[in-house]
Scaffold this active site. Sequence first.
Site, PDB file in Angstrom:
ATOM      1  N   GLN A 121       0.849  -1.185   0.000  1.00 52.76           N
ATOM      2  CA  GLN A 121       0.000   0.000   0.000  1.00 52.76           C
ATOM      3  C   GLN A 121       0.890   1.243   0.000  1.00 52.76           C
ATOM      4  O   GLN A 121       1.567   1.498   1.004  1.00 52.76           O
ATOM      5  CB  GLN A 121      -0.886  -0.044   1.252  1.00 52.76           C
ATOM      6  CG  GLN A 121      -1.808   1.122   1.439  1.00 52.76           C
ATOM      7  CD  GLN A 121      -2.159   1.279   2.914  1.00 52.76           C
ATOM      8  OE1 GLN A 121      -1.291   1.301   3.782  1.00 52.76           O
ATOM      9  NE2 GLN A 121      -3.436   1.403   3.213  1.00 52.76           N
ATOM     10  N   GLY A 122       0.921   1.983  -1.099  1.00 55.43           N
ATOM     11  CA  GLY A 122       1.800   3.149  -1.194  1.00 55.43           C
ATOM     12  C   GLY A 122       1.075   4.437  -0.851  1.00 55.43           C
ATOM     13  O   GLY A 122       0.685   5.192  -1.753  1.00 55.43           O
ATOM     14  N   SER A 124       1.724   6.539   2.646  1.00 55.74           N
ATOM     15  CA  SER A 124       2.530   7.499   3.411  1.00 55.74           C
ATOM     16  C   SER A 124       3.774   7.942   2.657  1.00 55.74           C
ATOM     17  O   SER A 124       4.353   7.171   1.882  1.00 55.74           O
ATOM     18  CB  SER A 124       2.986   6.880   4.738  1.00 55.74           C
ATOM     19  OG  SER A 124       1.887   6.586   5.544  1.00 55.74           O
ATOM     20  N   SER A 156       4.744  -1.537   4.099  1.00 58.16           N
ATOM     21  CA  SER A 156       4.907  -2.920   4.576  1.00 58.16           C
ATOM     22  C   SER A 156       5.079  -3.865   3.409  1.00 58.16           C
ATOM     23  O   SER A 156       4.358  -3.769   2.408  1.00 58.16           O
ATOM     24  CB  SER A 156       3.688  -3.361   5.389  1.00 58.16           C
ATOM     25  OG  SER A 156       3.621  -2.627   6.578  1.00 58.16           O
ATOM     26  N   GLU A 239      -8.496  -0.884   7.305  1.00 60.06           N
ATOM     27  CA  GLU A 239      -7.197  -1.162   7.910  1.00 60.06           C
ATOM     28  C   GLU A 239      -7.274  -0.965   9.426  1.00 60.06           C
ATOM     29  O   GLU A 239      -6.455  -1.494  10.171  1.00 60.06           O
ATOM     30  CB  GLU A 239      -6.158  -0.208   7.299  1.00 60.06           C
ATOM     31  CG  GLU A 239      -4.725  -0.556   7.640  1.00 60.06           C
ATOM     32  CD  GLU A 239      -3.738   0.442   7.037  1.00 60.06           C
ATOM     33  OE1 GLU A 239      -4.184   1.364   6.326  1.00 60.06           O
ATOM     34  OE2 GLU A 239      -2.536   0.287   7.280  1.00 60.06           O
TER      35      GLU A 239
END
Lengths: 375, 321
Positions: A121-122, A124, A156, A239
Amino acid sequence: VNYRDAPQEAAFRHQLRAWLAANAPADPVPRGGPERAALWRDWHEALYRDGWMGLSWPTAYGGRGLPAVYEAILNDEVGAAGAPPVPHVGFLGRAMLRFGSEAQRREHLPGLLSGEVVWCQGFSEPDAGSDLASVRTRARLEGDRFVVDGQKVWTSDAAWADRCLLLARTDPDAPKHEGLSALVVDMHASGVVVRPIVQANGDTEFNEVFFDQVPVPVSNLIGERGEGWALAMATVSYERGPADVGFSSRYTRLLRELEDEGRAASLDEPSRLALAEAFVATEVLRLHVLRSLSRRDDGSDPGAEGSIDKLLATHTEQLLHHVAMDQRGASALTRSRPDVLEDYLYSRAASIAGGTSQIQRTIVAERVLGLPRGR
Amino acid sequence: VDVRLSDEQIQLADLARRIGAASAPASPPPQPPGLDGAGWAALEDAGLTTLLAPGPAGGGTALDAALVVEQLARALAPLPYLGTVLADRLLTAVGSARADDLPMAVGFDGSLSAPGTEVAWDATGARGVVGLERRGVITGAVGETLGSADLTREVSAVVNRRQVGELGDDDRSRWLALALALLSADLLGVMEGALETAVGHARERKQFGRPVGSFQAVQHLCADQLVRVEAARSVVWHAAWAVDELDPSDAVLAGRVAKAWTARAAIDVCEAAIQVWGGLGLTWECAAHVYLRRAHLDRRTLGDERSQLASIADARLGAHR
């Protein structure tokens, strides 16, 4: 109100328990590197092969189409069996389900669910943490493709990911929440560089990801152009669900270990009270999650109330690890039980990852309690 | 598993909310509270005072009763509903319940932390008191007031005790589970009421030219209290459900979990509410201390969080060696 398993739920639980007894890996999850990736992949594959992934996803995309409370049963049993948590692909899948086209869902969801294609998941960035809408990674439209430049961080599992759901700025002139879009980026494309981050506990789960003129076909846009913020918010609302990301099972498992140790040892009264408090917190969270999941029976998103679940889960996780550190005493501070300190250090991420506790409190205050907007 | 209220339960809670709102005392409540005859009649007319009675008059669940208790507490209603339900349940178990004896106080021991017959709890307008001494069900008359810290609930001495029957172990545990669940429901209502009134103030009160509720320090304080309240609701529903559905010992454990959480949470929430009210929260006229006082009496009754945790540790880990 009924906390008892319905007959189908009981049968499901029974099958799952038997399956876990035969299939749960005995070894702890390695701290990082290829061993961690390999165990994760095998566990994911095994779960998928026998139908334990995507319980509450629609059947059309490889899920089982079950009510959301089955996710809680899964967490209960996985935790009680001492198995690794179920891989948390759910929140990315929800984004795809809600915002993806039919073709995109059919292309991406089965691989995400099976673990055949590893996703990250891109969201931040170094300068876009709590203020996520100030994302600066650019996606410039050039003909029939976007060209992506920028940097993500705290990503992650990026080191072995095949694809990234990227939040990028497609319209730099639009107001900051409106200029964002979500794209699927191939992590094997040239111009993508991943640098693992060594965390305080020695893990290398998180990474920095650099994008240098990475071409992305326009057809990889998920949702409308400018819909990135809405997609990101829907994603993080899942999430934040302790059962959606498999965290509930970790708490059940740790509590069980601490209680087993506590029965074997002769704990003093303060330690017994602390352990009882950990039991209470774990129970309160379990019961709260059941209520939240029941409310989602109609297919609705967790919404702003999901921030309550996350704050409660954070309280429980950090309390459990305090109790673990205290109960395990000197062994947690020497070579004999390095995992205790490492897990405790990891528990500090609970109040930061997926939106800090401060961000959650602001959401609860403004969107649940209806207090006037602040700064 | 389906943790949602039925439509009937939502209607029941709404009915109780309206009765509670009509009975809500002026702030501060007159002392001694005195029985609100109209409010009590409204509960009777709606069949709520005999909700748990066997047969066609009752037939409700412990969760139904918990929803009523919660709503009355939320309004700070001075109605002796909780004591009456617990007393009536004891009499029902030994076959000597009579609807026209209500309202009725319930007995606790002198420390308030255990069942007993030294203190008549919820004694406002009570026609008698019923308590437990070990397995014996004892009735008595309400004596002199003990001067309750809770301005909405009278506690008094007990005179003329008389044993009217004995409970089996299972019935005793079931009753204990019910008492723990309903006290937790009262704490839930108290913290809910304290928080919503304080949040209302934070929306209106201006300093530095802005509502104080727009400041993060105040917002985050309030948000933390809502987490406590919503978690309390989740655990109270389960404890009340457990009274009717689980083995007696599991039902008691569920009750202790609920009481351990709500006993601490209610004090935290009510104290935070005073903080949000600021100077007004320190005045006799502001209801904030009335909530806090009620929370303290509930918290102590049948054991505070520490006492629950000690019992939970015995249940989970085995008795202390």
